[in-house]
Design a protein around this motif. Sequence first.
Motif: not given
Length: 182
Positions: A52, A131-132, A135, A138
């Motif tokens: 990350h 999905a991008h 993420r 969120r």
Amino acid sequence: MGLIRSAMRLLFGGGATGAQALGQAVTGVAGAFHPHATRRMELGHEAYMGVHASHAAEFAHGRAGRFDAFVNGLNRLPRPMLAMGTLGLFGYAMIDPPGFTQRMQGLQSVPEPLWWLLGAVVAFYFGAREAHHLRACRPASPLSPAPAADGGAALPTDSAPTNPALAEWQGRAGPAQENREP
């Protein structure tokens, strides 16, 4: 019995420290065959935080070049083109019905595996895009600990357990005790 006790004292020392040494040795041997779940979770978290951090470092500085603006524009085209193309088909069917019928008969000759491939491409494109955005947008979870100043995860400051059974076991007044009838 005395022989085993003597051998253990010789190997691990005597008294309580001998029992501790024996326990540590057994734990070490068991850890060689089956890694500790807590340590495995810690290593997984460290790996996740490392990945990350490297990902965040890669995208820390926004690129505002012409090429990036062009690619961003291309990435925004498929949805409007599909929507407008579908509406355009309805208009084409009303303007030139024989031509529309001829084109649709041509589409019927496309083999089924090619339609499956087209569906997979479109599904993966929109699925990856969704999905991008999930993420990226969120909100932070209220249960996740805030990062500490040294880069690791800080432990929660509230030591009261949120598990009602654990609260009851520890003798604290928790939700499990409040709802119980005498």
